[in-house]
Design a protein around this motif. Structure first.
Motif: not given
Length: 413
Positions: A92-93, A137-138, A402-404, A409-412
């Protein structure tokens, strides 16, 4: 999950939908592209070392996987892909990034969820990391459609992750009913006693044995130890069963179970039941179907299951299931009709039910008949029908960016 992806992809292609499956290469010998079936290509992306990795090591290679996916699309004219369907949070990421780059809808299937798993941890199991929770969640915030395996999973997405109910659709996984089927129609109708056919001969099982089966990953989440402890209690209660009982464990260590690869064998020795045990490695589907047909009962004592494909495969073969009353197993098993659901994980409760299925006149035959009926609700064709409706809806309404600010942000990264 692998079975789900392969079965769906083949059936989509048979209906004229071309499918590319992206996965991480685990060997130098893997060619970059393999045709799985007409219309289905598997793209082996180089992301990290050429070896199997523990799932905890996989997030650090997400950038490599994502880059490989983006490069494959860049080799084609713009608009080559119409839709992304990602499975599990790691994919998903990658899909979240590709969606933004390509401007196409993202459909996502969780299969398992960190918040659900962490709420029902087995003894000795470690919780899913915060990194996964944030990643999920993202994905929930960015996906155009979320596909849940069961109604319960759909509610968990909404209640635990704040998913928009309008974007959540329930689509049950399927089972290959041509592969997983009763050995004999007479057996499925309860007109033959227990298991008497060639599957037992092929697996070298006595005709008159009472065979209990566990299929799956050997890890605390799947709770195979509950079955072993239940068997020990059964033998204390009725020592005469020892000459009849065979307990087959088909699967290999996974997750935290890799830390103790011989843990179940050691537990069997401690409980004094090694003489009734058979430990078998993971089996291909044809052999797995034989194990289901040869068994009297399949036991699924998991602490968490998003669906419970093992339970449906077993029932399709005419073998009732005794399972824990958790997650998707409440859908996969019709309690009292195709098997028995047990609240909690007390081995004494499992022992009582397994002994009753063996001893109570007519109970096994009734559950076997119900198992076949119930499993026939879950054919893969119905799954694909419903997924095509989801895809059409996502394409028709367009991709939602998506809502940034949905998650850090570090998740991506």
């Amino acid at each position: 999950m692998n079975v789900y992806i392969v079965e769906v992809a083949k059936r989509l292609a048979a209906r004229g939908v071309e499918v590319d499956i992206f996965t991480r290469a685990t060997s130098r010998e893997m060619p970059p592209v393999v045709e799985l079936a007409p219309g289905v290509l598997v793209r082996n992306v180089i992301a990290g070392p050429f070896e199997e990795l523990d799932k905890d090591e996989l997030p650090r290679h997400l950038c490599g996987l994502t880059s490989g996916v983006l490069r494959a699309e860049a080799a084609h004219d713009p608009g080559h892909y119409d839709l992304l369907h990602t499975h599990y949070w790691l994919s998903g990421q990658a899909g979240w990034t590709a969606k933004r780059r390509w401007g196409v809808p993202l459909v996502h299937s969780m299969h398992t969820m960190a918040k659900v798993k962490n709420a029902a941890l087995a003894n000795g199991d470690k919780p899913e990391p915060a990194e996964r929770v944030l990643g999920e969640e993202q994905i929930v915030a960015s996906a155009d459609r979320l596909v849940a395996n069961t109604g319960k999973e759909a509610r968990e997405l909404i209640d635990l992750y704040g998913a928009d109910p309008a974007r959540v659709t329930t689509v049950s996984p399927g089972v290959d009913l041509s592969m997983f089927r009763p050995e004999s129609p007479l057996l499925a109708r309860g007109l033959l006693p227990h298991r008497t056919g060639p599957a037992r001969r092929r697996l070298r099982l006595p005709r008159d044995a009472y065979v209990l089966l566990f299929v799956g990953r050997i890890q605390p989440l799947k709770a195979p130890d509950v079955l072993l402890r239940a068997v020990a209690r059964m033998l204390v209660h009725d020592p005469s069963l020892r000459s009849q009982l065979v307990v087959a464990i088909v699967g290999g260590p996974s997750g935290s179970g890799r830390c103790r690869p011989e843990g179940l064998q050691n537990l069997a020795a401690e409980l004094g039941i090694s003489d009734v045990m058979r430990f078998e490695p993971p089996a291909p589907q044809a052999e797995l179907a034989d194990w289901y047909r040869a068994a009297d009962v399949t036991v699924v004592p998991s602490y968490s299951e998003s669906f419970g494909l093992v339970a449906v495969e077993s029932q399709a073969c005419g073998t009732p299931v005794v399972a824990s009353r958790v997650g998707g197993l409440c859908t996969a098993v019709a309690d009292g009709e195709s098997g028995v659901l047990i609240s909690g994980h007390d081995p004494t409760d499992y022992a009582a039910v397994l002994h009753r299925v063996h001893a109570e006149q007519g109970l096994h035959a009734r559950l076997a008949r119900g198992a076949v009926r119930h499993a026939h609700r879950f054919g893969w064709d119905a799954t694909v029908d419903n997924l095509l409706d989801v895809y059409s809806g996502a394409v028709y309404t367009g991709a939602v960016l998506p809502d940034e600010n949905a998650v850090p942000a570090e998740v991506t990264a």
